[in-house]
Design a protein around this motif. Structure first.
Motif, short mmCIF file in Angstrom:
data_model
loop_
_atom_site.label_atom_id
_atom_site.label_comp_id
_atom_site.label_asym_id
_atom_site.label_seq_id
_atom_site.Cartn_x
_atom_site.Cartn_y
_atom_site.Cartn_z
N PHE A 38 0.84 -1.20 0.00
CA PHE A 38 0.00 0.00 0.00
C PHE A 38 0.87 1.26 0.00
CE2 PHE A 38 -3.64 -2.29 2.46
CZ PHE A 38 -4.16 -2.77 1.25
N ASN A 67 -9.11 2.05 -7.54
CA ASN A 67 -9.08 1.68 -6.12
C ASN A 67 -7.75 0.98 -5.84
OD1 ASN A 67 -9.39 0.55 -3.56
ND2 ASN A 67 -11.53 -0.02 -3.90
N ALA A 92 -6.30 0.17 -3.06
CA ALA A 92 -6.35 -0.86 -2.01
C ALA A 92 -6.79 -2.19 -2.62
CB ALA A 92 -7.29 -0.45 -0.89
N PHE A 98 -5.35 6.83 -0.24
CA PHE A 98 -5.82 5.46 0.00
C PHE A 98 -7.32 5.34 -0.24
CE2 PHE A 98 -7.18 1.99 2.89
CZ PHE A 98 -6.38 0.98 2.40
N THR A 99 -8.07 6.41 0.04
CA THR A 99 -9.54 6.35 -0.06
C THR A 99 -10.09 7.06 -1.29
OG1 THR A 99 -9.82 8.37 1.27
CG2 THR A 99 -9.72 6.26 2.46
N ASN A 121 -12.56 1.45 1.88
CA ASN A 121 -11.22 1.93 2.23
C ASN A 121 -11.26 2.88 3.41
OD1 ASN A 121 -10.76 0.52 -0.09
ND2 ASN A 121 -9.60 2.12 -1.12
N SER A 170 -8.93 2.48 6.77
CA SER A 170 -7.81 3.40 6.59
C SER A 170 -7.04 3.66 7.89
CB SER A 170 -8.28 4.73 5.99
OG SER A 170 -9.23 5.37 6.84
#
Length: 448
Positions: free
Chosen positions: A58, A245, A247, A410-411, A419, A423
């Motif tokens: 990540f 996305n 993640a 990340f989101t 996410n 998170s």
């Protein structure tokens, strides 16, 4: 000039998975499973991949997509005026080291595909004769060098074509082909008489076999297989669009990498047990033991061709990502054309690879810190540069970048609910847990 991006979600998935799936799965993982206790090693490996290495993955993807820059430019852009650019410099140099000896093994795979196609593995060959065949080949001069050169050249052809037309297109075609090939070989292997003992070895753990050496080997394999700490995932992530996305893409990469490694083990170890051979053969398992099995297996000649074809495809998908790190740096930082950058990386990796190849023959007496040139490059990258690179990347994301920027990336700006829910946990892992665990295992591997 506008920077290229991957053209589709599927393109992102096969590119990331292609970087992860390679020799680490078909060559390295099965012999480590055989050497370190079977299912016990697999359980430790699963823990490291999904609890420790996934947050590191990540981190690399966050840095890559946030910066939309090469491995060196990413740190220069996200932390201007700091010494973090040196992590970027190491992230450019390390994959060139890896691809230099990786291409030597790729050259061996090309040679063994040729041997398989010419049915050189006959049912009259003994295991010692086939082992001697491999030893004679790698200690010679010109044949391994030719294979090394051809493998690097094939990799360079894909790189020159670009991100969409080269890397993405190759992955879309070859990753499904690779999966089908390995599944077919696994089915053939598991249906051999006596193969069930191999499946027990793979899936029935003896936890008493877990010790520091198993943990160290499992962590090293997780880094090697997922291409962590070498700038490859960071570079590929820089080609990912902002609406993807990351993640989900990263998790898919880790899952597909593990599944492929497990299928590869099912393709190899049940056959090893079916023929009553030693699973602890080590790095020579693929090139010494498997040809013997193929030579005595019904339809083994066809299986041998398919296996070594799969091995080459897997090797090229990973070598492309290693190669691309240096090319992206030269294109964006030194303003070179993609063709010129590819040629420069080819020449550097080729020269280093020549010394690695010759270290099995004419240069076998040349030692660096007590290691042959090939083993020194392997240990320098896998046991030092990759873990240190992974450690520094999570420190950078957890302590240098702003938390709001990390969560935002990340989101996707808070637009992905799933996410959002994880998170906080992911950030905690990146900031606190991952650095401590990687450092502890790295130090234990270094001093004990």
């Amino acid at each position: 000039m506008e920077r290229e991006n991957f053209g589709s979600r599927f393109g992102v998935l096969v590119a990331l998975a292609g970087s992860a799936v390679g020799l680490g799965n078909l060559w390295r993982f099965p012999y480590l499973v055989g050497s370190y206790g079977g299912a016990a090693f697999i359980f430790v490996y699963i823990f490291f991949v999904f609890i420790l290495c996934l947050p590191i993955l990540f981190s690399e993807v966050i840095v890559g997509r946030r910066s939309h820059s090469n491995a060196y430019g990413a740190f220069k852009k996200l932390a201007p005026g700091t010494k973090w650019k040196w992590l970027g410099a190491v992230s450019v140099f390390t994959p060139i080291i890896v691809v230099s000896y990786y291409s030597v093994i790729g050259g061996w795979s090309l040679e063994y595909l040729f041997k398989a196609c010419t049915f050189s593995f006959t049912d009259t060959s003994t295991q010692s004769q086939l082992g001697e065949m491999f030893d004679n080949f790698i200690t010679s001069v010109w044949a391994p060098l030719f294979g090394h050169t051809l493998f690097l050249f094939l990799t360079g052809l894909v790189i020159v074509a670009g991100v969409k037309s080269g890397i993405e297109k190759f992955g879309k075609i070859m990753m499904p082909v690779l999966f089908i090939l390995v599944v077919f070989i696994a089915i053939r292997s598991m249906t051999l008489p006596g193969a069930f003992d191999g499946l027990i070895y793979l899936f029935k753990p003896d936890f008493s076999k877990i010790d520091a050496s198993v943990c160290s080997a499992a962590l090293g394999q997780a880094f090697f297989s997922l291409s962590l700490g070498v700038g490859t995932m960071l570079t590929y992530a820089s080609y990912i669009r902002k609406d993807e996305n990351i993640a989900a893409s990263s998790t898919y990469t880790a899952v597909s990498d593990f599944i492929f490694a497990l299928i590869a083990s099912c393709a190899i170890l049940p056959a090893v047990f079916a023929f009553g051979l030693n699973p602890q053969e080590g790095p020579g398992l693929v090139f010494k033991t498997l040809p013997f099995i193929f030579s005595h297996m019904p339809l083994g000649g066809i299986v041998a061709i398919l296996f070594f074809l799969a091995l080459i495809v897997a090797a090229i998908t990973s070598s492309i990502s290693l190669y691309e790190v240096g090319v992206a740096y030269l294109v964006e930082e030194k303003h070179m054309s993609r063709k010129s950058a590819s040629l420069v990386v080819f020449l550097i990796a080729w020269i280093m690879g020549v010394f690695c190849s010759l270290s099995f023959g004419p240069l076998s007496d040349v030692k660096i810190l007590g290691q042959t040139i090939f083993n020194f490059f392997d240990k320098l990258s896998a046991n030092f540069l990759m873990p240190v690179g992974g450690l520094l990347i999570v420190i950078f994301v957890g302590w240098q970048m702003k938390k709001a920027d990390v969560i935002d990336e990340f989101t996707n700006g808070g637009s992905i609910r799933a996410n959002n829910r994880i998170s906080g946990f992911v950030y905690f892992m990146i900031r606190y847990i991952c650095p401590l665990v990687v450092l502890a295992v790295f130090l234990s591997n270094l001093f004990f």
